[in-house]
Write an enzyme that holds these catalytic residues in place. Sequence first.
Site, PDB file in Angstrom:
ATOM      1  N   HIS A 138     -34.459 -33.798  90.731  1.00 31.89           N
ATOM      2  CA  HIS A 138     -34.240 -32.773  89.718  1.00 31.89           C
ATOM      3  C   HIS A 138     -35.530 -32.001  89.432  1.00 31.89           C
ATOM      4  O   HIS A 138     -36.612 -32.583  89.375  1.00 31.89           O
ATOM      5  CB  HIS A 138     -33.775 -33.403  88.405  1.00 31.89           C
ATOM      6  CG  HIS A 138     -32.361 -33.876  88.405  1.00 31.89           C
ATOM      7  ND1 HIS A 138     -31.981 -35.078  88.958  1.00 31.89           N
ATOM      8  CD2 HIS A 138     -31.234 -33.310  87.894  1.00 31.89           C
ATOM      9  CE1 HIS A 138     -30.675 -35.235  88.791  1.00 31.89           C
ATOM     10  NE2 HIS A 138     -30.197 -34.175  88.157  1.00 31.89           N
ATOM     11  N   ASN A 169     -40.253 -39.576  93.303  1.00 35.40           N
ATOM     12  CA  ASN A 169     -39.189 -39.229  92.361  1.00 35.40           C
ATOM     13  C   ASN A 169     -38.952 -40.331  91.341  1.00 35.40           C
ATOM     14  O   ASN A 169     -38.759 -40.062  90.145  1.00 35.40           O
ATOM     15  CB  ASN A 169     -37.902 -38.938  93.144  1.00 35.40           C
ATOM     16  CG  ASN A 169     -36.750 -38.535  92.250  1.00 35.40           C
ATOM     17  OD1 ASN A 169     -36.917 -37.785  91.301  1.00 35.40           O
ATOM     18  ND2 ASN A 169     -35.570 -39.042  92.560  1.00 35.40           N
TER      19      ASN A 169
END
EC number: 3.1.30.-
Length: 294
Positions: A138, A169
């Site tokens: 994201h 991440n």
Amino acid sequence: MRALRAGLTLALGAGLGAAAEHWRRREGKAPGLLGRVPLLPVVAADLPALPGGPAGGTGELAKYGLPGVAQLRSRESYVLSYDPRTRGALWVLEQLRPERLRGDGDRSACDFREDDSVHAYHRATNADYRGSGFDRGHLAAAANHRWSQRAMDDTFYLSNVAPQVPHLNQNAWNNLERYSRSLTRTYQNVYVCTGPLFLPRTEADGKSYVKYQVIGKNHVAVPTHFFKVLILEAAGGQIELRSYVMPNAPVDETIPLERFLVPIESIERASGLLFVPNILARAGNLKAITAGSK
């Protein structure tokens, strides 16, 4: 509403204002955050054209349409500028406030999905990520938008995603996202602009090259680095600026986040975006936080 307008105007410039206005006229209205944001980040290529040029002006040149303009996308929880060449965002802008970090948003009810507002030639699909070894990372984090299910759902468009090394991440980058949320306890408003970087490397021949992997049949570009710029509104009107860059590689999560602070100018040069001139035009008190500063 007033605070949102003022803060985003502080942080960002007028270069895409014309593009945003064109988008509003075309759609009749602008849904989500864009309808409340008058000015967006400046990209050099989107600055107003200089006077002069061929006889007949741009009206005649655009007789059959222009091949491309800034692709703005407005969601419930963020605004982004889309780059069809990389199949991802140039930048994603969001506002964090304590009340937006709480609510009924349920991540388990969300699914990554294609952005149907992007032409099929230029968008990523879930199949592009399958077996690639990269996470769907994201840019505007899902946990930033728990305040409604729709707001959280919107963060799962693949236009808000970039191929990210799983270790990054799930560890160091996640730590930076959590830190960004924690700042809402200290500052009146926290504005976050996140995006990819494709930085050159000097190779054995002494020359510098920009090289990056692409994944899937749609050739989704894998960034070499990511940036995150935090514009912080403190009490008394002071604006603080913190800018981070992390490589898209495994990063030791025990390294203090301040080690990833960089001068904002380095992000402006590498990304083609401008932040500082627009902040200074609207605020007389800017404090840039860099590694080692107090």
